[in-house]
Structures are given as structure tokens and as C-alpha cells.
Design a protein around this motif. Structure first.
Motif, PDB file in Angstrom:
ATOM      1  N   VAL A 224       0.212  -4.588   0.638  1.00  0.00           N
ATOM      2  CA  VAL A 224       0.228  -4.419  -0.828  1.00  0.00           C
ATOM      3  C   VAL A 224       0.957  -5.592  -1.489  1.00  0.00           C
ATOM      4  O   VAL A 224       0.556  -6.069  -2.551  1.00  0.00           O
ATOM      5  N   GLN A 231      -2.500  -6.628  -9.126  1.00  0.00           N
ATOM      6  CA  GLN A 231      -2.332  -5.175  -9.268  1.00  0.00           C
ATOM      7  C   GLN A 231      -3.025  -4.592 -10.498  1.00  0.00           C
ATOM      8  O   GLN A 231      -3.255  -3.384 -10.567  1.00  0.00           O
ATOM      9  N   LEU A 236      -7.633  -1.910  -7.158  1.00  0.00           N
ATOM     10  CA  LEU A 236      -6.298  -1.621  -6.639  1.00  0.00           C
ATOM     11  C   LEU A 236      -5.615  -0.455  -7.360  1.00  0.00           C
ATOM     12  O   LEU A 236      -4.488  -0.096  -7.038  1.00  0.00           O
ATOM     13  N   TYR A 241      -1.858   2.142  -2.995  1.00  0.00           N
ATOM     14  CA  TYR A 241      -1.571   0.810  -3.535  1.00  0.00           C
ATOM     15  C   TYR A 241      -0.739   0.914  -4.810  1.00  0.00           C
ATOM     16  O   TYR A 241       0.300   0.274  -4.923  1.00  0.00           O
TER      17      TYR A 241
END
Length: 303
Positions: A224, A231, A236, A241
Motif C-alpha cells: 500500500v 490513493q 484503490l 487499501y
């Protein structure tokens, strides 16, 4: 429909053993596997999606595993088209193909076709996105629960895109999102046999908790971390995650992030079972059922 061609679709909650079953069936029927797990499409998302290992991938040819970058724009409509093209090719040399995955919408797209939704005013989505920012996801979830309890129980309620999609249809048409499901589907040139794996809920939850611990030990945090600058991407915004991003961003402790992954995975499994149990023709097996019993049941269906 060409009844000589069969797609065996393996469904069930996360961590129940679908991958192991798909490999045994692929070897028995000497065929290939299509993945309908929308999280395993992406490269760099291996541990957190419990993607098949290199050893497992070597046991049977797989399609739609790690074929995309996390910033690729891909959706269920594109998958339906690509998967049907792939099946068309595979059925030229195989009578039976295996499909496996826990993403209910993606499974249904291949086996049943996508639902046909009316166009709605684009301003509705804009307004809902604003509300997501100002009021948060819970307010939108509560509205969906009121307008369409059936969809609230079945869709990925922690995914803001899915919630907003359902809400915009409810608001734009003044009808429940669920009322547009399962209408006017395209027929398929093959027959689908759906096999479901299940277990007592407590056992499913226990297996999920164990799997999350294994993922952490395998290097989930490091995986991650490599994706931290991406992100914001939709790919994601998924269990395993988003919780670690909160830890990496200093918002949560690691222990709390891990406990949230377990909790959100359990919630996801509950929604998966709700989704898959809608389909009456699924042949359900306890996850411990011997492979010989499952193969025998399938052979009868294939006659």
C-alpha cells in the motif's frame, strides 16, 4: 444458445476458497479461468486483493488478472465486452470455461448482461458529489436506505461511486434503482452453471480475520505504501487499501487500521452473500465439500 458450451461460474464470499476450487475444476475440465474479481484486474494490487500466486497462475491459464494499471479507466461495461470476446475465443477450443470472482456486478454482467438504466440529469450527480464532500457518505447511505432499501442491502454500500449511482437513478427517475435491474437482458450463446461456496457466518468471519493477518504478514503495508501517491484513484478506494492509507496518513494506528480491514471485509462478505443468494439456480456447497462431489454434480448438469 449453444448448449454444448458451458461457463461454470464460481461465486461466494471473500476468503471462502473460490480460487482453490477454480484451479481444481480447471484442471479436471482441462480448461482456462476468467477472473471476475474487479480488484484483481490491477497490477501492484496483489497482496490486498488475495490474487492467485504465481504458483497458482501456473496451474491453469488465467484471464483478467493484473492486466490493468491502477490509473486505467475501466468499468463493468468494458469488462462485459472484453469477457464475452474472450469467451467467444475460448469456446472455439473448449466446451467448458471456468469463471471465478466475488464481484457480483461483474459476474452478472457476463452471465446475464448489464441492466439498462434511463438517462438522468447530470446535475443530480454533481449535487450528490457535493453532498458527499460536505455531509459525508453516511448521509447518502441513509437517503438510499429510505429510497431503495433493496439496493441498500445489496450494493457495495461503502463505495461512494455505487451509492451515488444508485441515488442518482432513484432521484432522477422517481423509481428505485433496483426496479431497473434484471430487465431486457441480452441472451448468451452459452449455458451458465453457477456454483456457490458457503459456510456458517461465524466461520466465514473467522476465515476473513485469518486472511487479513496473513496479508499483513505477506507485506500488505509495504504494498500500500508503494501506492500512496495514487490513493485518490477509484481502483484503490477499496477494502484493505483505504484503511492502510488512513494509517500511513497518520489518521489511525496500525492496529486500528487492521481491525477496520477485518470489519469492512466481513461487511463485504455479508453483502456478497445477499447478492449471490438472489439467484435461485445457484448450486450451493459447503466450503469443505470434497471436490469429487462437486465434479459429480457438475457432470450431471453438463449432460
Amino acid at each position: 444458445m449453444n448448449t454444448n458450451k458451458h461457463l461454470i461460474s464460481i461465486v461466494g464470499p471473500t476468503a471462502i476458497g473460490k480460487t482453490a476450487l477454480s484451479l481444481k475444476l480447471a484442471q479436471h475440465f482441462k480448461t482456462e479461468i476468467i477472473s471476475a474479481d474487479s480488484r484483481q484486474f490491477y497490477k501492484d494490487m496483489t497482496i490486498g486483493t488475495a490474487a492467485p500466486t504465481p504458483e497458482e497462475l501456473a496451474l491453469a491459464k488465467h484471464h483478467f488478472i493484473h492486466h490493468l494499471q491502477v490509473d486505467d479507466n475501466y468499468n463493468v461495461g468494458a469488462f462485459e465486452k472484453d469477457a464475452l470476446l474472450c469467451l467467444n475465443t475460448l469456446f472455439k477450443t473448449h466446451d467448458t470455461v471456468i469463471m471465478v470472482g466475488g464481484s457480483g456486478l461483474y459476474v452478472d454482467a457476463v452471465t446475464r448482461g448489464l441492466d439498462d438504466f434511463p438517462e438522468v440529469d447530470a446535475s443530480i450527480r454533481t449535487e450528490l458529489n457535493k453532498r458527499l464532500e460536505t455531509e459525508g457518505l453516511e448521509a447518502l447511505q441513509a437517503q438510499l436506505k429510505t429510497l431503495d432499501p433493496k439496493s441498500y442491502a445489496a450494493i457495495a454500500i461503502d463505495n461512494p461511486h455505487r451509492v451515488i449511482r444508485a441515488l442518482e437513478i432513484c432521484i432522477g427517475t422517481d423509481k428505485p434503482y433496483s426496479s431497473f435491474l434484471n430487465k431486457n437482458k441480452d441472451s448468451r450463446p452459452f449455458k451458465t452453471i453457477t456454483v456457490g461456496l458457503t459456510a456458517d457466518r461465524e466461520l466465514i468471519y473467522e476465515r476473513i480475520n485469518q486472511r487479513v493477518d496473513i496479508m499483513v504478514n505477506q507485506g500488505l503495508i509495504e504494498e500500500v505504501k508503494q501506492l500512496k501517491d495514487k490513493q485518490h484513484l477509484n481502483a484503490l478506494n477499496t477494502v484493505g487499501y483505504k484503511e492502510i492509507f488512513n494509517y500511513l496518513n497518520g489518521e489511525w494506528t496500525l492496529d486500528f487500521a487492521i481491525s477496520e480491514i477485518k470489519k469492512n471485509s466481513r461487511r463485504f462478505a455479508k453483502r456478497q452473500l445477499t447478492w449471490f443468494r438472489r439467484h435461485e439456480n445457484t448450486i450451493w456447497f459447503d466450503y469443505k465439500t470434497p471436490i469429487e462431489t462437486i465434479i459429480l454434480a457438475l457432470e450431471k448438469q453438463l449432460l
